[in-house]
Design an enzyme around this catalytic site. Structure first.
Site, PDB file in Angstrom:
ATOM      1  N   ASP A  34       0.850  -1.185   0.000  1.00 27.71           N
ATOM      2  CA  ASP A  34       0.000   0.000   0.000  1.00 27.71           C
ATOM      3  C   ASP A  34       0.890   1.241   0.000  1.00 27.71           C
ATOM      4  OD1 ASP A  34      -3.235   0.541   0.909  1.00 27.71           O
ATOM      5  OD2 ASP A  34      -1.811   2.209   1.025  1.00 27.71           O
ATOM      6  N   ILE A  35       0.526   2.208  -0.843  1.00 27.57           N
ATOM      7  CA  ILE A  35       1.336   3.407  -1.018  1.00 27.57           C
ATOM      8  C   ILE A  35       1.240   4.330   0.207  1.00 27.57           C
ATOM      9  CG2 ILE A  35      -0.371   4.932  -2.106  1.00 27.57           C
ATOM     10  CD1 ILE A  35       1.733   5.513  -4.286  1.00 27.57           C
ATOM     11  N   ASN A  90     -12.947  -2.800   2.245  1.00 26.67           N
ATOM     12  CA  ASN A  90     -13.919  -1.720   2.178  1.00 26.67           C
ATOM     13  C   ASN A  90     -14.715  -1.941   0.890  1.00 26.67           C
ATOM     14  OD1 ASN A  90     -12.699  -0.595   4.488  1.00 26.67           O
ATOM     15  ND2 ASN A  90     -11.201   0.478   3.213  1.00 26.67           N
ATOM     16  N   GLY A  96     -16.047   3.501   2.788  1.00 26.10           N
ATOM     17  CA  GLY A  96     -14.716   4.079   2.668  1.00 26.10           C
ATOM     18  C   GLY A  96     -13.912   3.598   1.481  1.00 26.10           C
ATOM     19  N   GLN A  97     -14.524   2.776   0.608  1.00 25.25           N
ATOM     20  CA  GLN A  97     -13.770   2.325  -0.570  1.00 25.25           C
ATOM     21  C   GLN A  97     -13.422   3.514  -1.456  1.00 25.25           C
ATOM     22  OE1 GLN A  97     -15.705  -0.706  -2.935  1.00 25.25           O
ATOM     23  NE2 GLN A  97     -13.876  -1.066  -4.178  1.00 25.25           N
ATOM     24  N   HIS A 103     -10.188  -5.237  -3.484  1.00 23.93           N
ATOM     25  CA  HIS A 103      -8.891  -5.546  -2.876  1.00 23.93           C
ATOM     26  C   HIS A 103      -9.093  -5.763  -1.388  1.00 23.93           C
ATOM     27  CE1 HIS A 103      -9.573  -1.224  -2.735  1.00 23.93           C
ATOM     28  NE2 HIS A 103      -8.895  -1.215  -1.592  1.00 23.93           N
ATOM     29  N   HIS A 105      -7.071  -5.496   2.283  1.00 20.13           N
ATOM     30  CA  HIS A 105      -5.902  -5.009   3.015  1.00 20.13           C
ATOM     31  C   HIS A 105      -5.365  -6.127   3.902  1.00 20.13           C
ATOM     32  CE1 HIS A 105      -6.664  -0.650   2.130  1.00 20.13           C
ATOM     33  NE2 HIS A 105      -7.874  -1.132   1.918  1.00 20.13           N
TER      34      HIS A 105
END
Ligand code: AMP
Length: 114
Positions: A34-35, A90, A96-97, A103, A105
């Site tokens: 994750d960035i 999400n 909150g997507q 995907h 987390h």
């Protein structure tokens, strides 16, 4: 691909059109860092098939869940410090997507926030 007006950012990563740190890859799944990490280990387990969210699943999409869980299992066995982990999906903007390509987390290690 072709049912969408444009590719998701994750499809562009899968197709090597934009860069990412790829941690694992199978025929069905890619795993990237994750960035904007929320933990010292924060990966995204992404089906290569571009499905928007779980609400959009058709019957044949449920097997994606198996591939995603199998990858979480693999990461926990192979990534140092990831023996115990959290998973979060999400699914839908109201939850909150932000990236509308399904995907999961994978979070482990030290958590920066909830
Ligand atoms: P959500 O859709 O709420 O699960 O959030 C999308 C997640 O994707 C966020 O944690 C972002 O930091 C992450 N993200 C967005 N763009 C990228 C990218 N290009 N590379 C890696 N992670 C990304």
């Amino acid at each position: 691909c072709c049912m969408h007006m444009s590719q998701s950012v994750f499809s562009k990563i899968i197709n090597r059109e934009i860069p990412a740190t790829i941690m694992a890859e199978t025929d069905h799944i890619i795993v990237i860092k994750d960035i904007n990490p929320k933990a010292s280990i924060h990966f995204l387990i992404i089906p290569k098939k571009e499905v928007r969210d779980i609400q959009s699943f058709e019957q044949h999409d449920f097997e994606l869940g198996l591939h995603m869980f199998a990858m979480a299992h693999y990461l926990s066995k192979t990534v140092p410090g990831a023996e115990d982990f959290r998973l979060q999906i999400n699914s839908g903007a109201g939850a909150g997507q932000e990236v509308f390509h399904l995907h999961m987390h994978f979070l482990a290690g030290t958590f920066f926030s909830i």
